[in-house]
Enzyme design. Sequence first.
Site, PDB file in Angstrom:
ATOM      1  N   CYS A   1     -11.977  21.131  45.539  1.00 13.87           N
ATOM      2  CA  CYS A   1     -13.051  20.187  45.228  1.00 13.87           C
ATOM      3  C   CYS A   1     -12.773  19.446  43.914  1.00 13.87           C
ATOM      4  O   CYS A   1     -11.874  18.642  43.836  1.00 13.87           O
ATOM      5  CB  CYS A   1     -14.390  20.913  45.213  1.00 13.87           C
ATOM      6  SG  CYS A   1     -15.820  19.840  45.355  1.00 13.87           S
ATOM      7  N   HIS A   2     -13.523  19.723  42.850  1.00 14.89           N
ATOM      8  CA  HIS A   2     -13.289  19.110  41.542  1.00 14.89           C
ATOM      9  C   HIS A   2     -12.302  19.941  40.708  1.00 14.89           C
ATOM     10  O   HIS A   2     -11.913  19.521  39.624  1.00 14.89           O
ATOM     11  CB  HIS A   2     -14.607  18.958  40.774  1.00 14.89           C
ATOM     12  CG  HIS A   2     -15.452  17.830  41.268  1.00 14.89           C
ATOM     13  ND1 HIS A   2     -16.190  17.908  42.432  1.00 14.89           N
ATOM     14  CD2 HIS A   2     -15.674  16.589  40.766  1.00 14.89           C
ATOM     15  CE1 HIS A   2     -16.844  16.771  42.613  1.00 14.89           C
ATOM     16  NE2 HIS A   2     -16.540  15.951  41.629  1.00 14.89           N
TER      17      HIS A   2
END
Length: 180
Positions: A113-114
């Site tokens: 994800c991030h």
Amino acid sequence: MAHALDGKNVAILATDGFEQSELQEPKRLLESWGATTTVIAPGDSATIRGWKDKDWGEQVAVDQPLASARADAYDALVLPGGVINPDALRIDAQAVAFIQAFGASGKPVAAICHGPWLLVESGLAKGRAVTSWPSLKTDLGNAGAQWRDAEVVVDGNLITSRKPDDIPAFADAVGKALVG
């Protein structure tokens, strides 16, 4: 993959604001396959708090403070996402150095994800094929990575995924890297 990871030690580096599912579910899956996981966080807090949906989530026990963690004690590193977590870790010199030590060792480094923001900051993204949450595409490209929209991208020791829906494939890729 039951017991396939017996004897393998996996570090999970996170701080407050990690995406709840992106820490807890890979941790659960890796442990179900026999790995030992260690949650590592900066500071001296006994717990870190996740982010779930649009609010704070559950607390997770910190097994080891970052200040005493050594990359050579682990077989792989998992970097959960969430916006707050990697944004805080990427300005922490100890966290960046810890990630760089894994990169230098050739051991698997897995970010979801991030989490790939940390690959940018540590220099591990340059010249590598990666994926992430779509909003990081430009950041990763500017860091010299080749971004792909895929459930999981494996480039050597680097494993990346886009989002919580990709966790099964993400954890499977980490497991395969550990037995490979």
